[in-house]
Scaffold this motif. Structure first.
Motif, PDB file in Angstrom:
ATOM      1  N   GLN A  27       0.828  -1.206   0.000  1.00  0.00           N
ATOM      2  CA  GLN A  27       0.000   0.000   0.000  1.00  0.00           C
ATOM      3  C   GLN A  27       0.864   1.259   0.000  1.00  0.00           C
ATOM      4  N   GLY A  28       1.997   1.203   0.705  1.00  0.00           N
ATOM      5  CA  GLY A  28       2.923   2.328   0.640  1.00  0.00           C
ATOM      6  C   GLY A  28       3.443   2.516  -0.775  1.00  0.00           C
ATOM      7  N   TYR A  29       3.766   1.405  -1.429  1.00  0.00           N
ATOM      8  CA  TYR A  29       4.231   1.471  -2.819  1.00  0.00           C
ATOM      9  C   TYR A  29       3.150   2.050  -3.722  1.00  0.00           C
ATOM     10  N   THR A  30       1.913   1.607  -3.552  1.00  0.00           N
ATOM     11  CA  THR A  30       0.810   2.128  -4.369  1.00  0.00           C
ATOM     12  C   THR A  30       0.656   3.630  -4.187  1.00  0.00           C
ATOM     13  N   THR A  31       0.778   4.090  -2.947  1.00  0.00           N
ATOM     14  CA  THR A  31       0.720   5.523  -2.670  1.00  0.00           C
ATOM     15  C   THR A  31       1.773   6.271  -3.477  1.00  0.00           C
ATOM     16  N   ASP A  32       2.980   5.730  -3.521  1.00  0.00           N
ATOM     17  CA  ASP A  32       4.060   6.366  -4.282  1.00  0.00           C
ATOM     18  C   ASP A  32       3.771   6.362  -5.781  1.00  0.00           C
ATOM     19  N   VAL A  33       3.229   5.258  -6.279  1.00  0.00           N
ATOM     20  CA  VAL A  33       2.937   5.170  -7.716  1.00  0.00           C
ATOM     21  C   VAL A  33       1.901   6.223  -8.114  1.00  0.00           C
ATOM     22  N   ASN A  77       6.143  17.548   1.968  1.00  0.00           N
ATOM     23  CA  ASN A  77       6.803  16.745   0.939  1.00  0.00           C
ATOM     24  C   ASN A  77       7.417  15.472   1.509  1.00  0.00           C
ATOM     25  N   LYS A  78       6.638  14.796   2.316  1.00  0.00           N
ATOM     26  CA  LYS A  78       7.061  13.545   2.938  1.00  0.00           C
ATOM     27  C   LYS A  78       5.941  12.519   2.867  1.00  0.00           C
ATOM     28  N   ALA A  79       6.272  11.318   3.329  1.00  0.00           N
ATOM     29  CA  ALA A  79       5.277  10.250   3.445  1.00  0.00           C
ATOM     30  C   ALA A  79       5.172   9.839   4.904  1.00  0.00           C
ATOM     31  N   ILE A  80       4.003   9.337   5.278  1.00  0.00           N
ATOM     32  CA  ILE A  80       3.779   8.897   6.648  1.00  0.00           C
ATOM     33  C   ILE A  80       2.915   7.638   6.618  1.00  0.00           C
ATOM     34  N   THR A  81       3.330   6.631   7.379  1.00  0.00           N
ATOM     35  CA  THR A  81       2.585   5.374   7.455  1.00  0.00           C
ATOM     36  C   THR A  81       2.545   4.911   8.897  1.00  0.00           C
ATOM     37  N   THR A  82       1.647   3.984   9.190  1.00  0.00           N
ATOM     38  CA  THR A  82       1.500   3.493  10.558  1.00  0.00           C
ATOM     39  C   THR A  82       1.284   1.998  10.581  1.00  0.00           C
ATOM     40  N   SER A  83       1.919   1.355  11.530  1.00  0.00           N
ATOM     41  CA  SER A  83       1.657  -0.048  11.830  1.00  0.00           C
ATOM     42  C   SER A  83       1.098  -0.096  13.246  1.00  0.00           C
ATOM     43  N   GLY A  84      -0.093  -0.683  13.401  1.00  0.00           N
ATOM     44  CA  GLY A  84      -0.738  -0.698  14.703  1.00  0.00           C
ATOM     45  C   GLY A  84      -1.469  -1.994  14.973  1.00  0.00           C
ATOM     46  N   ASN A  85      -1.858  -2.166  16.220  1.00  0.00           N
ATOM     47  CA  ASN A  85      -2.352  -3.469  16.639  1.00  0.00           C
ATOM     48  C   ASN A  85      -3.614  -3.430  17.489  1.00  0.00           C
ATOM     49  N   TYR A  86      -4.349  -2.339  17.460  1.00  0.00           N
ATOM     50  CA  TYR A  86      -5.517  -2.312  18.313  1.00  0.00           C
ATOM     51  C   TYR A  86      -6.815  -2.649  17.586  1.00  0.00           C
ATOM     52  N   THR A  96       9.190   3.277   1.762  1.00  0.00           N
ATOM     53  CA  THR A  96      10.195   3.210   2.824  1.00  0.00           C
ATOM     54  C   THR A  96       9.536   3.249   4.191  1.00  0.00           C
ATOM     55  N   ALA A  97       8.652   4.210   4.405  1.00  0.00           N
ATOM     56  CA  ALA A  97       7.972   4.314   5.694  1.00  0.00           C
ATOM     57  C   ALA A  97       7.163   3.057   5.994  1.00  0.00           C
ATOM     58  N   ASP A  98       6.484   2.524   4.980  1.00  0.00           N
ATOM     59  CA  ASP A  98       5.613   1.366   5.162  1.00  0.00           C
ATOM     60  C   ASP A  98       6.411   0.121   5.524  1.00  0.00           C
ATOM     61  N   GLY A  99       7.567  -0.058   4.896  1.00  0.00           N
ATOM     62  CA  GLY A  99       8.393  -1.211   5.215  1.00  0.00           C
ATOM     63  C   GLY A  99       8.986  -1.130   6.606  1.00  0.00           C
ATOM     64  N   TYR A 100       9.505   0.028   6.968  1.00  0.00           N
ATOM     65  CA  TYR A 100      10.169   0.160   8.259  1.00  0.00           C
ATOM     66  C   TYR A 100       9.192   0.204   9.433  1.00  0.00           C
ATOM     67  N   ASP A 101       7.946   0.638   9.234  1.00  0.00           N
ATOM     68  CA  ASP A 101       7.043   0.674  10.385  1.00  0.00           C
ATOM     69  C   ASP A 101       6.773  -0.733  10.920  1.00  0.00           C
ATOM     70  N   ASN A 102       6.768  -1.735  10.029  1.00  0.00           N
ATOM     71  CA  ASN A 102       6.597  -3.118  10.467  1.00  0.00           C
ATOM     72  C   ASN A 102       7.739  -3.572  11.367  1.00  0.00           C
ATOM     73  N   GLU A 127      -1.746   5.096   4.480  1.00  0.00           N
ATOM     74  CA  GLU A 127      -0.377   5.348   4.053  1.00  0.00           C
ATOM     75  C   GLU A 127      -0.412   6.583   3.164  1.00  0.00           C
ATOM     76  N   LEU A 128       0.202   7.680   3.615  1.00  0.00           N
ATOM     77  CA  LEU A 128       0.034   8.984   2.977  1.00  0.00           C
ATOM     78  C   LEU A 128       1.334   9.530   2.428  1.00  0.00           C
ATOM     79  N   ARG A 129       1.184  10.314   1.370  1.00  0.00           N
ATOM     80  CA  ARG A 129       2.319  11.057   0.807  1.00  0.00           C
ATOM     81  C   ARG A 129       1.802  12.389   0.302  1.00  0.00           C
ATOM     82  N   SER A 130       2.567  13.441   0.533  1.00  0.00           N
ATOM     83  CA  SER A 130       2.121  14.772   0.133  1.00  0.00           C
ATOM     84  C   SER A 130       3.187  15.488  -0.676  1.00  0.00           C
TER      85      SER A 130
END
Length: 341
Positions: free
Chosen positions: A174-180, A237-246, A285-291, A200-203
């Motif tokens: 999903q992070g990759y799709t956001t970038d595409v 001009n960055k991306a932000i993603t989250t990995s969560g468990n609730y 990058t953000a999506d992979g590392y948040d895991n 998964e956001l990018r601006s």
């Protein structure tokens, strides 16, 4: 590491903060939203041309699903999981290459070969009626075939060391799709946009008020139910993603087991970590590392971010302390971008 289907784990709330200090754009704001990749998407951009880009964006989702979706019969990823090798398209090749790079950087904390473990814990495509803890013998057997070193890239060919090796790219796709989608907008001459695929956001650029796009992050209460955003930050001009468990978990014996799976031990996450939000230059990058960071935990995760400035990461952890109270911790760079906390 595991996937992020619809509203799994965490939500980042999209905000457009209005201020009299901003200068309104002469361009028109276009907004579109819908369902794709088992989740939602929102695209906002400013442009002179108001002709809809929806057909092209829908086509992007379809192409990536045909490559990387475990839910799409006949997709390239399913072909690989059912066989020994596959000839990758450009989408799959990019995601696999980046996944292997992040696996090496995190010493296997992020690992797309985790799919058999995800299935064993009941978080996969085919969910059991009742989720239970898999036996140690089962996990031990599965772990024989888990590990990114079981994968081989040979040009456009992806091969595996053993037929039982299977991959799950949902933790990064999903992070990759956001970038595409972001690159597609840029190719159309659009420099002011915000793309959100399942949180998964990018601006880029500014919103219609001439201000930097901003996002808010939910902080749950003691019961881990979401409440309005407590942290708002400028997404310049960055991306932000989250990995969560609730939101994706099951309980057994008084212990909550969440959908983040440790590919080294085979265990589902059952720590005090609730979520980690990661900032990076791009969403893949953000999506992979948040895991990886959510498995590392607060201290090791923040130490990793500090020790590796070359990765361009910042992180924001939400966790429970020993008294069960919700606490937060974050890297220096994340704090600098925070407008409200």
């Amino acid at each position: 590491m595991t996937g992020k289907p619809a509203f799994a784990g965490w939500s980042i709330l999209l905000y457009l903060l209005f201020s009299s200090n901003g200068r309104a754009s002469a361009q028109q704001l276009t907004e579109m939203s819908g369902q794709a990749q088992g989740t939602y998407f929102i695209v906002k951009y400013l442009a002179d041309d108001t002709n809809s880009l929806r057909p092209q964006i829908d086509s992007i989702f379809a192409l990536i699903d045909n490559s990387l979706s475990l839910y799409q019969p006949g997709s390239l990823i399913n072909q690989f999981n059912e066989g020994i090798e596959v000839k990758m398209d450009a989408h799959m090749a990019h995601v696999i290459q980046r996944s292997l790079e992040i696996s090496k950087a995190t010493m296997g904390a992020f690992d797309i070969t985790v799919k058999p473990l995800v299935d064993a814990w009941g978080f996969g495509v085919h969910k059991p009626a009742v989720q239970t803890i898999p036996g140690q013998d089962t996990l031990k057997q599965i772990l024989r075939y888990v590990g990114y070193r079981n994968l081989r890239l040979q040009g456009k060919r992806l091969t595996k060391r053993h037929k039982d090796v299977q991959i799950d790219c949902n933790g990064i796709a999903q992070g990759y799709t956001t970038d595409v989608i972001a690159r597609f907008l840029e190719q159309k001459g659009i420099s002011n946009y915000l793309v959100d695929v399942g949180g998964e956001l990018r601006s880029s650029g500014r919103n219609q008020r001439g201000l930097i796009w901003t996002v808010g992050i939910e902080t749950p209460d003691a019961s881990q139910s979401a409440v309005p955003a407590q942290a708002v930050l400028a997404l310049d001009n960055k991306a932000i993603t989250t990995s969560g468990n609730y939101r994706r978990f099951f309980e057994q014996g008084g212990v909550r087991f969440a959908h983040s799976i440790n590919p080294v031990t085979g265990e589902a996450l059952h720590s005090n970590i609730i979520a980690v939000t990661v900032l990076a230059k791009d969403a893949i990058t953000a999506d992979g590392y948040d895991n990886a960071l959510i498995l590392m935990g607060v201290e090791k995760g923040l130490a990793f971010v500090k020790a590796h400035p070359e990765y361009g990461l910042d992180a924001y952890f939400i966790y429970k302390d020993k008294d069960g109270k919700i606490q937060t911790a974050f890297s220096d760079g994340f704090k600098q971008l925070t407008i409200l906390e």
